[in-house]
Design an enzyme around this catalytic site. Sequence first.
Site, PDB file in Angstrom:
ATOM      1  N   TYR A  58      22.631   1.262  -1.317  1.00 49.55           N
ATOM      2  CA  TYR A  58      21.427   2.079  -1.197  1.00 49.55           C
ATOM      3  C   TYR A  58      21.751   3.342  -0.407  1.00 49.55           C
ATOM      4  O   TYR A  58      21.796   3.347   0.818  1.00 49.55           O
ATOM      5  CB  TYR A  58      20.281   1.309  -0.537  1.00 49.55           C
ATOM      6  N   PHE A 203      11.218  -5.296  -7.344  1.00 49.42           N
ATOM      7  CA  PHE A 203      10.302  -4.565  -8.235  1.00 49.42           C
ATOM      8  C   PHE A 203       8.918  -5.198  -8.190  1.00 49.42           C
ATOM      9  O   PHE A 203       8.240  -5.278  -9.228  1.00 49.42           O
ATOM     10  CB  PHE A 203      10.860  -4.598  -9.653  1.00 49.42           C
ATOM     11  N   PRO A 204       8.444  -5.669  -7.006  1.00 51.19           N
ATOM     12  CA  PRO A 204       7.193  -6.434  -6.986  1.00 51.19           C
ATOM     13  C   PRO A 204       5.981  -5.610  -7.409  1.00 51.19           C
ATOM     14  O   PRO A 204       4.980  -6.153  -7.868  1.00 51.19           O
ATOM     15  CB  PRO A 204       7.066  -6.879  -5.523  1.00 51.19           C
ATOM     16  N   LEU A 205       6.075  -4.274  -7.249  1.00 50.73           N
ATOM     17  CA  LEU A 205       4.951  -3.413  -7.652  1.00 50.73           C
ATOM     18  C   LEU A 205       5.307  -2.559  -8.862  1.00 50.73           C
ATOM     19  O   LEU A 205       4.590  -1.621  -9.197  1.00 50.73           O
ATOM     20  CB  LEU A 205       4.552  -2.494  -6.484  1.00 50.73           C
ATOM     21  N   GLY A 208       5.304   1.007  -8.174  1.00 50.56           N
ATOM     22  CA  GLY A 208       3.978   1.544  -7.912  1.00 50.56           C
ATOM     23  C   GLY A 208       3.044   1.502  -9.110  1.00 50.56           C
ATOM     24  O   GLY A 208       1.858   1.784  -8.986  1.00 50.56           O
TER      25      GLY A 208
HETATM   26  N1  LIG Z   1      18.589  -6.973  -6.285  1.00 54.26           N
HETATM   27  C1  LIG Z   1      18.412  -5.897  -6.991  1.00 54.26           C
HETATM   28  O1  LIG Z   1      19.084  -5.642  -7.987  1.00 54.26           O
HETATM   29  C2  LIG Z   1      17.336  -4.935  -6.574  1.00 54.26           C
HETATM   30  C3  LIG Z   1      16.971  -3.877  -7.426  1.00 54.26           C
HETATM   31  C4  LIG Z   1      15.955  -3.009  -7.013  1.00 54.26           C
HETATM   32  C5  LIG Z   1      15.353  -3.207  -5.781  1.00 54.26           C
HETATM   33  N2  LIG Z   1      15.744  -4.223  -4.954  1.00 54.26           N
HETATM   34  C6  LIG Z   1      15.087  -4.465  -3.644  1.00 54.26           C
HETATM   35  O2  LIG Z   1      13.714  -4.711  -3.885  1.00 54.26           O
HETATM   36  C7  LIG Z   1      12.908  -3.840  -3.100  1.00 54.26           C
HETATM   37  C8  LIG Z   1      11.630  -3.535  -3.847  1.00 54.26           C
HETATM   38  O3  LIG Z   1      11.925  -3.002  -5.135  1.00 54.26           O
HETATM   39  P1  LIG Z   1      11.491  -1.535  -5.594  1.00 54.26           P
HETATM   40  O4  LIG Z   1      11.452  -0.630  -4.403  1.00 54.26           O
HETATM   41  O5  LIG Z   1      12.337  -1.159  -6.743  1.00 54.26           O
HETATM   42  O6  LIG Z   1      10.085  -1.748  -6.245  1.00 54.26           O
HETATM   43  P2  LIG Z   1       8.598  -1.826  -5.749  1.00 54.26           P
HETATM   44  O7  LIG Z   1       8.525  -2.329  -4.355  1.00 54.26           O
HETATM   45  O8  LIG Z   1       7.879  -2.544  -6.825  1.00 54.26           O
HETATM   46  O9  LIG Z   1       8.112  -0.321  -5.827  1.00 54.26           O
HETATM   47  C9  LIG Z   1       8.450   0.649  -4.916  1.00 54.26           C
HETATM   48  C10 LIG Z   1       7.774   1.928  -5.377  1.00 54.26           C
HETATM   49  O10 LIG Z   1       6.372   1.737  -5.361  1.00 54.26           O
HETATM   50  C11 LIG Z   1       5.758   2.710  -4.528  1.00 54.26           C
HETATM   51  N3  LIG Z   1       4.788   1.982  -3.709  1.00 54.26           N
HETATM   52  C12 LIG Z   1       5.018   1.020  -2.777  1.00 54.26           C
HETATM   53  N4  LIG Z   1       3.879   0.586  -2.226  1.00 54.26           N
HETATM   54  C13 LIG Z   1       2.882   1.286  -2.846  1.00 54.26           C
HETATM   55  C14 LIG Z   1       1.471   1.286  -2.706  1.00 54.26           C
HETATM   56  N5  LIG Z   1       0.860   0.481  -1.850  1.00 54.26           N
HETATM   57  N6  LIG Z   1       0.766   2.145  -3.491  1.00 54.26           N
HETATM   58  C15 LIG Z   1       1.369   2.969  -4.368  1.00 54.26           C
HETATM   59  N7  LIG Z   1       2.721   3.017  -4.540  1.00 54.26           N
HETATM   60  C16 LIG Z   1       3.459   2.179  -3.781  1.00 54.26           C
HETATM   61  C17 LIG Z   1       6.854   3.308  -3.684  1.00 54.26           C
HETATM   62  O11 LIG Z   1       6.604   4.681  -3.473  1.00 54.26           O
HETATM   63  P3  LIG Z   1       6.344   5.248  -1.988  1.00 54.26           P
HETATM   64  O12 LIG Z   1       7.677   5.348  -1.334  1.00 54.26           O
HETATM   65  O13 LIG Z   1       5.670   6.564  -2.249  1.00 54.26           O
HETATM   66  O14 LIG Z   1       5.429   4.267  -1.310  1.00 54.26           O
HETATM   67  C18 LIG Z   1       8.099   3.129  -4.538  1.00 54.26           C
HETATM   68  O15 LIG Z   1       8.275   4.200  -5.417  1.00 54.26           O
HETATM   69  C19 LIG Z   1      13.818  -2.625  -2.864  1.00 54.26           C
HETATM   70  O16 LIG Z   1      13.403  -1.873  -1.742  1.00 54.26           O
HETATM   71  C20 LIG Z   1      15.146  -3.287  -2.685  1.00 54.26           C
HETATM   72  O17 LIG Z   1      15.289  -3.768  -1.347  1.00 54.26           O
HETATM   73  C21 LIG Z   1      16.721  -5.085  -5.353  1.00 54.26           C
END
Ligand SMILES: NC(=O)c1ccc[n+]([C@@H]2O[C@H](COP(=O)([O-])OP(=O)(O)OC[C@H]3O[C@@H](n4cnc5c(N)ncnc54)[C@H](OP(=O)(O)O)[C@@H]3O)[C@@H](O)[C@H]2O)c1
Length: 280
Positions: A58, A203-205, A208
Amino acid sequence: MDTFTIGGDLDVHRLGFGAMRITGEGIWGPPDDPEEAKRLLRHVVEVGVDLIDTADSYGPEVSENLIAEALHPYPDGLVIATKGGLRRTGPGQWPRDARPERLKKACEASLRRLKLDRIDLYQLHSPDPQVPYEDSVGALKELQDEGKVRHVGISNVSVEELHRARGIVEVVTVQNRYNLEDRGSEDVLDVCEEAGIGFIPWFPLATGRLAKPRDALDRIAEEQDATPAQVALAWLLARSPVMLPIPGTSSIEHFEENLAAARIELSDDELAAIGSAAQG
Ligand SMILES: NC(=O)c1ccc[n+]([C@@H]2O[C@H](COP(=O)([O-])OP(=O)(O)OC[C@H]3O[C@@H](n4cnc5c(N)ncnc54)[C@H](OP(=O)(O)O)[C@@H]3O)[C@@H](O)[C@H]2O)c1
């Protein structure tokens, strides 16, 4: 907030924090405002979140460095889960590299960046088609035997890969993509639940997307005086006692919103309505 015990000895609150979004665009380079990213990290810990997920890739290195700068010396009970097994060749590019010798170097570098003697949860980021999976997982087992890693997790795996990994090392968490709309890993979640393995849905959200108003999610959010993002996270928490969501954000406001999801209780009818609408 409910807790879950990872690997028999790490008690964490079930809603953690994903530290991938505190980097530059394309998860490449530093964020626009590194001081704000550190403020966010300190806030996350101050309000009681005790599971932070990151990876050497990251930034690369940026997320781990910011975590150490903001939080070291770490408070008791904070679990920093990091990963190795991917390389970075540019923004948005994530080639796999899970050769044993490279994983060992990656782990050593994460230990140095995070200023730790031992990583509580070290995860293999992804199987590498060029390397027998047993060899990659075996490297993590050796790191554990050497005392550099307390617990081993795996990520982006099928049920079959999970079984193979469990034949080599005790797997305490699985991190796969999973959210209301994308339940391709349902079978892996079922195995985790049966075995008491933590399931970390990335990717829980859906970046977003699930935070935007939509059908049942929106209706139930209104009834609950909550936002769609909160209901999507509450649905995940309700889905399984081994579920450990790590929503990622760069914003304190979004973090606060996401954290409050842990207080929402959804009835069986609401859970069913949200689940079937998202699948429909
Ligand atoms: N193991 C793997 O291969 C893998 C791959 C991807 C991710 N991950 C891990 O999983 C974590 C979560 O995944 P992710 O970040 O891809 O997906 P996510 O949590 O589903 O989505 C994050 C995105 O949603 C937005 N967001 C978050 N909270 C929000 C809210 N309350 N309202 C509106 N928008 C919101 C964020 O933008 P803002 O910054 O503007 O809030 C960001 O762009 C990562 O941080 C990482 O640690 C692991």
